[in-house]
Design a protein around this motif. Structure first.
Motif, mmCIF file in Angstrom:
data_model
loop_
_atom_site.group_PDB
_atom_site.id
_atom_site.type_symbol
_atom_site.label_atom_id
_atom_site.label_comp_id
_atom_site.label_asym_id
_atom_site.label_seq_id
_atom_site.Cartn_x
_atom_site.Cartn_y
_atom_site.Cartn_z
ATOM 1 N N TRP A 112 0.851 -1.182 0.168
ATOM 2 C CA TRP A 112 -0.636 0.018 -0.089
ATOM 3 C C TRP A 112 1.102 0.906 0.265
ATOM 4 O O TRP A 112 0.792 2.340 -0.449
ATOM 5 C CB TRP A 112 -0.674 0.183 1.508
ATOM 6 C CG TRP A 112 -0.493 0.181 2.486
ATOM 7 C CD1 TRP A 112 0.393 -0.264 3.457
ATOM 8 C CD2 TRP A 112 -0.348 1.316 2.922
ATOM 9 N NE1 TRP A 112 0.719 0.316 4.487
ATOM 10 C CE2 TRP A 112 -0.287 1.689 4.136
ATOM 11 C CE3 TRP A 112 -0.895 3.145 2.158
ATOM 12 C CZ2 TRP A 112 -0.189 3.370 5.091
ATOM 13 C CZ3 TRP A 112 -0.611 4.142 2.944
ATOM 14 C CH2 TRP A 112 0.229 4.276 4.704
ATOM 15 N N TYR A 173 -9.898 -3.041 2.415
ATOM 16 C CA TYR A 173 -10.461 -2.673 2.032
ATOM 17 C C TYR A 173 -9.684 -0.378 1.475
ATOM 18 O O TYR A 173 -9.562 -0.307 0.461
ATOM 19 C CB TYR A 173 -11.409 -2.215 2.491
ATOM 20 C CG TYR A 173 -12.772 -4.101 2.496
ATOM 21 C CD1 TYR A 173 -12.700 -4.366 1.147
ATOM 22 C CD2 TYR A 173 -13.682 -3.681 3.264
ATOM 23 C CE1 TYR A 173 -13.236 -5.609 0.857
ATOM 24 C CE2 TYR A 173 -13.839 -5.495 3.310
ATOM 25 C CZ TYR A 173 -14.287 -5.725 2.064
ATOM 26 O OH TYR A 173 -14.660 -6.696 2.396
ATOM 27 N N ASP A 174 -8.852 -0.702 2.900
ATOM 28 C CA ASP A 174 -8.065 0.869 2.201
ATOM 29 C C ASP A 174 -6.989 0.543 1.744
ATOM 30 O O ASP A 174 -6.367 1.530 0.506
ATOM 31 C CB ASP A 174 -8.106 0.753 3.648
ATOM 32 C CG ASP A 174 -6.512 0.856 4.828
ATOM 33 O OD1 ASP A 174 -6.335 -0.927 4.481
ATOM 34 O OD2 ASP A 174 -6.127 0.432 5.152
ATOM 35 N N TRP A 178 -6.146 2.706 -2.135
ATOM 36 C CA TRP A 178 -5.103 3.296 -2.155
ATOM 37 C C TRP A 178 -4.409 3.289 -3.816
ATOM 38 O O TRP A 178 -4.299 4.289 -4.180
ATOM 39 C CB TRP A 178 -3.567 2.704 -1.205
ATOM 40 C CG TRP A 178 -3.790 3.258 0.314
ATOM 41 C CD1 TRP A 178 -3.491 2.804 0.794
ATOM 42 C CD2 TRP A 178 -4.158 4.760 0.734
ATOM 43 N NE1 TRP A 178 -4.092 3.173 2.628
ATOM 44 C CE2 TRP A 178 -4.038 4.147 2.251
ATOM 45 C CE3 TRP A 178 -3.926 6.123 0.553
ATOM 46 C CZ2 TRP A 178 -4.050 6.124 2.912
ATOM 47 C CZ3 TRP A 178 -4.396 7.191 0.661
ATOM 48 C CH2 TRP A 178 -4.184 6.940 2.085
ATOM 49 N N TRP A 247 -12.972 -1.932 7.140
ATOM 50 C CA TRP A 247 -12.099 -1.897 7.483
ATOM 51 C C TRP A 247 -11.189 -2.760 6.981
ATOM 52 O O TRP A 247 -10.773 -3.448 5.301
ATOM 53 C CB TRP A 247 -10.770 -1.340 8.739
ATOM 54 C CG TRP A 247 -9.127 -1.579 8.035
ATOM 55 C CD1 TRP A 247 -8.609 -1.431 7.542
ATOM 56 C CD2 TRP A 247 -8.797 -1.891 9.262
ATOM 57 N NE1 TRP A 247 -7.182 -1.077 7.768
ATOM 58 C CE2 TRP A 247 -7.146 -2.137 8.797
ATOM 59 C CE3 TRP A 247 -8.696 -2.230 10.451
ATOM 60 C CZ2 TRP A 247 -5.912 -2.958 9.151
ATOM 61 C CZ3 TRP A 247 -7.624 -3.292 10.588
ATOM 62 C CH2 TRP A 247 -5.427 -3.113 10.739
ATOM 63 N N ILE A 258 -9.791 6.184 8.175
ATOM 64 C CA ILE A 258 -9.164 6.259 7.157
ATOM 65 C C ILE A 258 -9.729 5.452 5.498
ATOM 66 O O ILE A 258 -9.749 5.651 4.633
ATOM 67 C CB ILE A 258 -8.011 5.941 7.190
ATOM 68 C CG1 ILE A 258 -6.472 6.211 5.456
ATOM 69 C CG2 ILE A 258 -7.353 4.162 7.163
ATOM 70 C CD1 ILE A 258 -6.659 7.210 5.350
ATOM 71 N N THR A 259 -10.810 4.434 5.970
ATOM 72 C CA THR A 259 -10.953 3.672 5.317
ATOM 73 C C THR A 259 -12.067 3.802 4.557
ATOM 74 O O THR A 259 -12.517 4.481 2.940
ATOM 75 C CB THR A 259 -11.783 2.537 5.338
ATOM 76 O OG1 THR A 259 -10.364 1.571 6.428
ATOM 77 C CG2 THR A 259 -11.821 0.968 4.909
ATOM 78 N N LEU A 262 -11.228 7.111 2.222
ATOM 79 C CA LEU A 262 -10.119 6.672 0.930
ATOM 80 C C LEU A 262 -11.700 6.003 0.186
ATOM 81 O O LEU A 262 -11.147 6.761 -1.150
ATOM 82 C CB LEU A 262 -9.303 5.261 1.422
ATOM 83 C CG LEU A 262 -7.862 5.636 1.640
ATOM 84 C CD1 LEU A 262 -6.887 4.819 1.857
ATOM 85 C CD2 LEU A 262 -7.185 6.846 0.450
ATOM 86 N N TYR A 263 -12.958 6.118 0.860
ATOM 87 C CA TYR A 263 -13.723 5.699 0.372
ATOM 88 C C TYR A 263 -14.650 6.580 -0.974
ATOM 89 O O TYR A 263 -15.134 6.637 -1.836
ATOM 90 C CB TYR A 263 -15.250 5.137 1.179
ATOM 91 C CG TYR A 263 -16.196 4.463 0.060
ATOM 92 C CD1 TYR A 263 -16.468 3.379 -0.844
ATOM 93 C CD2 TYR A 263 -17.240 4.688 0.259
ATOM 94 C CE1 TYR A 263 -17.803 3.166 -1.317
ATOM 95 C CE2 TYR A 263 -18.271 4.823 0.004
ATOM 96 C CZ TYR A 263 -18.398 3.720 -0.931
ATOM 97 O OH TYR A 263 -19.519 2.987 -1.343
ATOM 98 N N ASN A 359 -5.523 10.893 8.780
ATOM 99 C CA ASN A 359 -6.252 10.847 8.783
ATOM 100 C C ASN A 359 -7.050 12.028 9.004
ATOM 101 O O ASN A 359 -8.481 12.531 9.105
ATOM 102 C CB ASN A 359 -7.023 9.940 10.243
ATOM 103 C CG ASN A 359 -6.957 8.683 10.252
ATOM 104 O OD1 ASN A 359 -7.117 7.772 9.461
ATOM 105 N ND2 ASN A 359 -7.197 7.910 11.290
#
Length: 614
Positions: A112, A173-174, A178, A247, A258-259, A262-263, A359
């Motif tokens: 990642w 998923y995060d 990326w 996550w 974060i997830t 990112l989404y 974050n």
């Protein structure tokens, strides 16, 4: 045909190689009436607010000291000559020291972080090509610049084949998201460079006539972005907490900042920048042999709707702490789905209070994209509020005073930090975080696109909102420049950036004796939450399923630094020290270099938008 590119000659780049970002003062505001209470244009954060149409005022933090009364972060012997040369140097060192052309990878990166590194390269190339368009130089310099861009883009293209795409499809998923942002950033750069420097307007991405050769990669990059977005989207879950992204599918349900950020960012970027994809193979959504992927169109409203839904959930989730910063995420109290099928309360009611810099960053590009897609000023307001909360949490208002060494929540003395910087315990994850923040900050504060009014997006022609946004971002310039200079001062004698920007590198044997004294005065960051990003996922029922394998690597023994004390390194009578505080733990890495690159780019682009960059 290539239009003339304009840049500094390479000889000046070499001359200014070890230059840095000059401290930036806040520019005068021409429309003072829009900024209520701004008595002095040198205020960086004051009693000011500005009004966006049909929304409540955006309020800046109060009682900040005047910029001209605070000594700049320049008490070290650093020559500050050219931000552009510093940007090129940071990029060159990142790639020449850490990238392996023969394999198309950064060998020391993990999956990642490699995607983040590639994103940083594309964004930096975009800044370079914009600069070359607006400056004036010789035809030879133009050829040199085009060669420079082609050199680094070729490395991006080689990374497409070197990236461990199959492994990433089985990760959290995060990690997948990326990848989505990476290849969309590359597509954005290709389109930008093509439009600025190639006169032919191409009808199709694979055109072979008078277009930049890199356009042939757009379908491949788009396909990977779409594939990973479709897989990652499976993490959206409405059975717990009324929505939100999970996550990691291999652990207990944890809905983290974060997830979800990112989404949001990936969804709105897919709406704005994804060019469409009709490639059904060789990858499939399900197991091998299942149906092929159906075609996906550009500017599909379903991506935008997902971004809007995602932000609405995140904003109402209660994930922000009393400082207005995003805590790490939520567990579900009493969840035992891996044992007896119970969902416990089914609510996000067990918040992990850990605060990380990234974050606070990724959401910024998502909010910027949501404004571009919808015209709702709420998104810009929320982004500016978050940035100001971050600035306050770095102790910017106490910089230079008697409280400058106190931990303020996300740094001290106006310099951003993750808690692991202090102890030298950052993993590859943690070493990447500050660079991620500044990358997305830069996207947010890039001047808004100003286009003629049209029926689809009339807000893009609104001069007032563009001006207000630019003026607000101008107000952050001193803080960003302060962090860029602090990061620059951590470079060792090879030009590699360190992890802890709050400490300059020891370069000589006769460093100021106050160095150790200042070091002892530094307050230990508050211990709160679970630092699973640096220390590994705890082996307990809150995090892990029954008989769960140790999926995430725990902190290595060499990274086991517990306090600020360390053995003073031996030094030679003259010349650079063999070791400094940023050699602890993992030391200087490609991840710390990318952080330096990102903050240098942020400061330089802000200066350029204010007419001060060079």
């Amino acid at each position: 045909m290539i239009t003339r590119l304009n840049v500094y000659p390479k000889v000046l780049t070499k001359l200014f190689r070890f230059a840095s970002i000059l401290g930036i003062c806040c520019a005068s505001i021409s429309k003072a009436s829009l900024l209520t209470g701004l008595e002095d244009p040198n205020h960086i954060i004051g009693h000011s607010s500005f009004d966006l149409p049909h929304q409540q005022s955006l309020h800046l933090s109060k009682d900040a000291p005047r910029a001209d009364t605070i000594a700049p972060y320049d008490n070290q012997d650093v020559s500050l000559l050219s931000g552009y040369a510093s940007l090129l140097d940071a990029l060159e060192i990142m790639q020449s020291h850490f990238f392996e052309v023969s394999h198309g990878i950064w060998p020391q990166a993990i999956d990642w972080t490699a995607a983040v590194l590639s994103t940083q390269i594309s964004a930096t190339l975009a800044a370079i090509t914009e600069f070359s368009q607006s400056s004036s130089e010789t035809p030879q310099a133009a050829r040199d610049q085009e060669n420079l861009i082609n050199r680094y883009f070729t490395q991006i293209a080689s990374f497409y084949f070197g990236e461990n795409a199959f492994s990433l499809r089985t990760q959290a998923y995060d990690d997948m998201l990326w990848v989505v942002l990476d290849w969309l950033e590359s597509i954005k750069f290709i389109n930008l460079h093509s439009s600025l420097h190639y006169t032919e307007r191409f009808a199709t991405p694979d055109s072979n006539t008078s277009t930049w050769y890199a356009r042939q990669f757009i379908p491949q990059f788009a396909h990977r972005a779409r594939l990973f977005y479709d897989i990652a989207s499976r993490g959206w879950d409405s059975t717990l907490c009324g929505g939100g992204m999970i996550w990691n599918p291999y652990l207990t349900p944890y809905k983290n900042a974060i997830t979800n950020q990112l989404y949001i960012a990936a969804s709105v970027s897919m709406y704005l920048y994804f060019p469409g994809d009709d490639n059904p193979s060789p990858f499939h959504i399900g197991s091998m042999g299942e149906r092929d992927m159906p075609p996906a169109k550009a500017h599909d409203k379903r991506y935008l709707n997902k971004a809007i839904e995602g932000y609405q959930w995140l904003k109402n989730s209660g994930m922000r702490n009393k400082q207005g910063l995003y805590a790490d995420g939520f567990h579900i109290r009493g969840w035992r789905g891996g044992r007896d099928g119970s969902n416990g309360t089914g609510e996000c009611d067990l918040r992990d209070e850990k605060v990380y810099t990234y974050n606070q960053g990724v959401l910024l590009s998502g909010l910027r994209g949501l404004w571009e897609a919808t015209g709702s000023s709420e998104y810009l307001e929320d982004g500016h509020e978050l940035i100001r909360n971050v600035i306050t949490a770095t102790g910017f208002e106490q910089r230079g005073g008697h409280r400058q060494w106190r931990w303020a929540g996300l740094g001290r003395n106006g310099i951003i930090e993750d808690a692991c910087d202090w102890s030298g315990t950052c993993s590859q994850n943690g070493q990447t975080f500050k660079g991620i923040f500044f990358h997305h900050f830069t996207i947010f504060c890039t001047p808004l696109p100003l286009k003629p009014r049209d029926h689809d997006r009339p807000w893009l022609g609104d001069d007032e909102i563009h001006t207000l946004h630019r003026q607000s971002c101008d107000g952050y310039a001193t803080w960003v420049s302060r962090n860029a200079k602090a990061a620059y001062m951590t470079r060792n004698h090879e030009g590699e950036f360190g992890e802890w920007w709050g400490h300059a590198a020891r370069r000589t044997a006769d460093d100021d004796e106050s160095y150790d004294y200042d070091e002892r005065r530094l307050e230990r960051p508050a211990s709160q939450g679970t630092d699973y990003r640096n220390e590994g996922v705890p082996n307990d029922e809150v995090w892990r399923l029954q008989k769960d394998d140790d999926i995430y690597e725990t902190r290595s023994s060499q990274n086991n630094w517990r306090d600020i004390t360390y053995e003073r390194p031996a030094v030679t009578e003259k010349g650079p020290c063999k070791k400094d505080i940023n050699d602890r733990g993992r030391g200087r890495t490609v991840e710390t270099q990318s952080g330096g690159l990102a903050v240098i780019r942020a400061a330089w682009k802000l200066a350029r938008s204010r007419g001060e960059g060079y």
